[in-house]
Write an enzyme that holds these catalytic residues in place. Structure first.
Site, PDB file in Angstrom:
ATOM      1  N   SER A   6      -5.079  49.913  -2.518  1.00  0.00           N
ATOM      2  CA  SER A   6      -6.167  48.967  -2.286  1.00  0.00           C
ATOM      3  C   SER A   6      -7.054  49.469  -1.159  1.00  0.00           C
ATOM      4  CB  SER A   6      -5.549  47.612  -1.921  1.00  0.00           C
ATOM      5  OG  SER A   6      -6.554  46.650  -1.762  1.00  0.00           O
ATOM      6  N   THR A  40      -3.578  43.386  -6.158  1.00  0.00           N
ATOM      7  CA  THR A  40      -2.980  42.272  -6.907  1.00  0.00           C
ATOM      8  C   THR A  40      -3.212  42.509  -8.401  1.00  0.00           C
ATOM      9  OG1 THR A  40      -3.361  40.760  -5.072  1.00  0.00           O
ATOM     10  CG2 THR A  40      -3.024  39.762  -7.235  1.00  0.00           C
ATOM     11  N   THR A  89     -18.235  46.089 -15.772  1.00  0.00           N
ATOM     12  CA  THR A  89     -19.123  47.001 -15.045  1.00  0.00           C
ATOM     13  C   THR A  89     -18.489  47.381 -13.708  1.00  0.00           C
ATOM     14  OG1 THR A  89     -21.029  46.014 -16.096  1.00  0.00           O
ATOM     15  CG2 THR A  89     -21.455  47.255 -14.072  1.00  0.00           C
ATOM     16  N   CYS A 115      -1.222  36.859   2.634  1.00  0.00           N
ATOM     17  CA  CYS A 115      -1.229  35.962   1.476  1.00  0.00           C
ATOM     18  C   CYS A 115      -0.240  34.824   1.643  1.00  0.00           C
ATOM     19  CB  CYS A 115      -0.875  36.717   0.200  1.00  0.00           C
ATOM     20  SG  CYS A 115      -1.517  38.355   0.195  1.00  0.00           S
ATOM     21  N   HIS A 172      -9.184  47.928   0.949  1.00  0.00           N
ATOM     22  CA  HIS A 172      -9.398  47.235   2.228  1.00  0.00           C
ATOM     23  C   HIS A 172      -8.246  47.429   3.217  1.00  0.00           C
ATOM     24  CE1 HIS A 172      -6.979  43.390   1.863  1.00  0.00           C
ATOM     25  NE2 HIS A 172      -6.983  43.755   0.596  1.00  0.00           N
TER      26      HIS A 172
END
Ligand code: PLP
Length: 396
Positions: free
Chosen positions: A212, A75, A250, A335, A214
């Site tokens: 992505s 996203t 970070t 989503c 996952h």
């Protein structure tokens, strides 16, 4: 007590983390906790791990490690690619850029483009898809304008699994760009595709490509984007100058380590097995249950995806009943599955609203077995029969 059967057929929503991936991450959640920006030894250990993963990802896409940027997920990558290019064009050229995308993109692309259009920041063309869920290159050619600066077409659709002709689009844009002063950049959201399809950036001819972790048996909360060297794009996050000043913050070191390991483990030789099981599921359902149809192209489709419409029943009812029996599926992309409005993808391929509401997505994964499919084929006809009785649907 007998353990309840659990069958996961929602791999397009997310995948279970691979055990070896988790193992590689563990030290970076425990003793190797340094910040990659620190100059001491702990920092060096973390820095090396980030560099190693960046190299693994670059090897997978056939690009330079400097062309890979880490984000929190796709996203974010989608938002960066589109906003970053739009902002750059506006500030450099003082024009309203024209963007071309498709009506079946993930909402991270589609809603953002619609937002930018409403704000009058861009001129927008949404390409329609045909009944199979595929865009026509001729439509793209016709849509090109003088101020077109970006074409954003997803590689594979998250709902119906259709695979767009990315390489042909890349070839066309390359030729088109030879005639133009201002280049049209080509971006693809490749989140659903990289597990199964050749995603080398030169082969595809893309300038930007997002992914992505996952969705590929890696951890959640980490993603990335390939940005070809020299691509005019604004930074995403301003701060301490991480990711070459383009995306400060970070680094998520354990996530990055897991991501590198997950991408290394992608294995296209599993495609045939997954496709065979998927076909077994589709033909089995069609044989056992009347008034069922497949959505999207069967040929230009991810091997893992089966998206079916069951006339006369609510998709949510099917998903709920399957879930009660231990089988996890979905009505649309994760989503959008809480939305009451019909899927924009199913609307775009021309499904009437009531049929869009009667659809279920099954997405297989590397652990899916023949006995999982047989179990679904055993319980699903009864579920549909019961739900059709409740809804009063009569086979005609
Ligand atoms: N793009 C596509 C095609 C997707 O399928 C998804 C997730 O379903 C995303 C983007 C968003 O990815 P993430 O969950 O990493 O933000």
């Amino acid at each position: 007590m007998i353990k309840r059967k659990e069958i996961y057929l929602d791999h397009a929503a997310t995948t279970p983390i691979d055990r070896t991936v988790l193992k590689k991450m563990e030290p970076y959640l425990k003793e190797k906790y340094g910040n990659p920006s620190s100059i001491h030894q702990f920092g060096e250990i973390a820095r090396q791990a980030v560099n190693k993963s960046r190299q693994q990802i670059a090897d997978f896409f056939g690009c330079l490690p400097e062309e890979i940027y880490f984000t929190s997920g796709a996203t974010e990558s989608d938002n960066w690619a589109i906003r970053g290019i739009v902002e750059k064009v506006i500030s450099q050229e003082k024009i309203k850029p024209h963007l071309i995308t498709s009506s079946i993109e993930h909402k991270a692309v589609l809603s953002l483009c619609q937002y930018l259009f409403k704000k009058k920041l861009i001129d927008l063309t949404l390409l329609n898809v045909n009944q199979d869920g595929l865009i026509e290159i001729e439509d793209l050619k016709k849509a090109i304008k003088k101020d077109t600066r970006l074409v954003s077409i997803m590689f594979a659709n998250s709902e119906i699994g259709t695979v767009q002709p990315i390489r042909q689009i890349g070839e066309f844009l390359k030729k088109e760009n030879q005639k133009r002063k201002n280049k049209i950049l080509f971006y693809t959201d490749a989140v659903q595709a990289i597990n199964y399809l050749n995603s080398k950036v030169d082969y595809l001819g893309v300038d930007l490509l997002s992914f992505s972790s996952h969705k590929i048996y890696g951890p959640k909360g980490i993603g990335g984007i390939y940005i070809k060297q020299g691509t005019p794009i604004k930074p995403l996050l301003i701060g301490g100058g991480h990711e070459k000043g383009m995306r400060s913050g970070t680094e998520n070191v354990p996530g990055i380590v897991g991501f590198g390991e997950a991408i290394k483990k992608i294995n296209y030789s599993q495609n045939d097995k997954i496709k065979k099981l998927r076909n077994q599921l589709i033909t089995g359902i069609m044989k056992e249950i009347p008034d069922v149809s497949l959505n999207g192209s069967l040929r230009e489709r991810l091997p893992s995806n089966a998206h079916l419409t069951f006339k006369g029943v609510e998709g949510e009812g099917i998903v709920f009943d399957l879930s009660q029996r231990g089988v996890m599926t979905s009505t649309s992309s994760a989503c959008a599955s809480h939305s009451l409005s019909p899927s924009h993808v199913l609307m775009a391929i021309g499904l009437p609203v009531e049929l869009a509401h009667s659809s279920v997505r099954f997405t297989l994964g590397k652990e899916t077995s023949s006995s999982d499919i047989n179990y679904v084929l055993k319980i699903l006809p009864g579920i549909i029969k019961r739900l059709r009785k409740i809804s009063g649907y009569k086979h005609v």
